[in-house]
Design an enzyme around this catalytic site. Sequence first.
Site, PDB file in Angstrom:
ATOM      1  N   HIS A  92       0.812  -1.225   0.000  1.00  0.00           N
ATOM      2  CA  HIS A  92       0.000   0.000   0.000  1.00  0.00           C
ATOM      3  C   HIS A  92       0.854   1.289   0.000  1.00  0.00           C
ATOM      4  O   HIS A  92       0.689   2.123  -0.901  1.00  0.00           O
ATOM      5  CB  HIS A  92      -0.994  -0.047   1.168  1.00  0.00           C
ATOM      6  N   GLU A 112       1.521   5.850  12.502  1.00  0.00           N
ATOM      7  CA  GLU A 112       0.152   5.488  12.904  1.00  0.00           C
ATOM      8  C   GLU A 112       0.014   3.993  13.206  1.00  0.00           C
ATOM      9  O   GLU A 112      -0.697   3.610  14.137  1.00  0.00           O
ATOM     10  CB  GLU A 112      -0.827   5.888  11.790  1.00  0.00           C
ATOM     11  N   ASP A 113       0.690   3.165  12.449  1.00  0.00           N
ATOM     12  CA  ASP A 113       0.405   1.718  12.503  1.00  0.00           C
ATOM     13  C   ASP A 113       1.548   0.838  13.006  1.00  0.00           C
ATOM     14  O   ASP A 113       1.393  -0.390  13.050  1.00  0.00           O
ATOM     15  CB  ASP A 113      -0.010   1.218  11.106  1.00  0.00           C
ATOM     16  N   ASP A 123      -3.398   8.263  -0.932  1.00  0.00           N
ATOM     17  CA  ASP A 123      -3.740   7.263   0.093  1.00  0.00           C
ATOM     18  C   ASP A 123      -5.200   6.818  -0.071  1.00  0.00           C
ATOM     19  O   ASP A 123      -5.523   5.623  -0.078  1.00  0.00           O
ATOM     20  CB  ASP A 123      -3.501   7.902   1.467  1.00  0.00           C
ATOM     21  N   HIS A 139       4.091   6.976   5.186  1.00  0.00           N
ATOM     22  CA  HIS A 139       2.934   7.692   5.740  1.00  0.00           C
ATOM     23  C   HIS A 139       2.155   6.911   6.820  1.00  0.00           C
ATOM     24  O   HIS A 139       1.486   7.530   7.650  1.00  0.00           O
ATOM     25  CB  HIS A 139       1.977   8.161   4.629  1.00  0.00           C
ATOM     26  N   ASP A 140       2.244   5.582   6.824  1.00  0.00           N
ATOM     27  CA  ASP A 140       1.505   4.810   7.840  1.00  0.00           C
ATOM     28  C   ASP A 140       2.414   4.241   8.939  1.00  0.00           C
ATOM     29  O   ASP A 140       1.928   3.492   9.798  1.00  0.00           O
ATOM     30  CB  ASP A 140       0.722   3.658   7.173  1.00  0.00           C
TER      31      ASP A 140
END
Length: 175
Positions: free
Chosen positions: A35, A65-66, A122, A61-62
């Site tokens: 992704h 957050e993840d 995204d 980008h994630d």
Amino acid sequence: MSAPTNQLLAAIKFASQKHVAQKRKDSRNTPYINHPIEVAELLSRVAGVDDVEILIAAVLHDTVEDTETTIEEISEIFGGAVASYVMECTDDKTLPKAERKQRQIETASKKSPQAKLIKLADKISNVKDLGESSPADWPIERQLDYLEWTRQVVHNLRGVNDALDQLYDSTLETA
Ligand code: NDP
Ligand code: ZN
């Protein structure tokens, strides 16, 4: 190999290590890293982005957050500009989910043009994924709710890149 190419490849390696144990929420068991790589690839190919700091932030980008990644770690390795774009694309996970989702709608128009580009790509990637291989445990209502939410976020992101705006529209139509 040029320095920007080295940095971009270093970011792909970093993100692949951070997301190593994660899968997408689809029925194909897709590795999570597919992704963020797709988000960066869309920015390069569709939007014509050649600013390597935006492409690196897209790859990362994630991660905050993840995964266990901290923004300080990103700033140290990839610099302050990349860290600020990643931060703009990171939800505050201490908030309840409904509030986080509402906040994405409300803050989209206030983001930097660079973060808007990443967030648009995204949403395109996520809508495309949902259309191709939706999470096995998502009934149709939840899928439709999700698509409608992306539409509201994207409404407030529009105007930074026509090609991305159009690709979102056509991806939503076929999802
Ligand atoms: P989630 O936030 O749980 O999941 C969506 C996120 O998962 C995406 O934004 C994407 O984020 C990531 N993702 C991973 N794999 C995929 C994939 N194959 N396709 C698309 N996205 C993927 O979803 P919501 O909670 O928003 O649920 C959708 C709607 O359903 C909401 O409007 C909600 O109100 C409703 N609903 C929610 C329930 C719940 O328990 N949360 C229960 C019932 C309904 P990233 O880019 O970070 O990978
Ligand atoms: Zn994402």
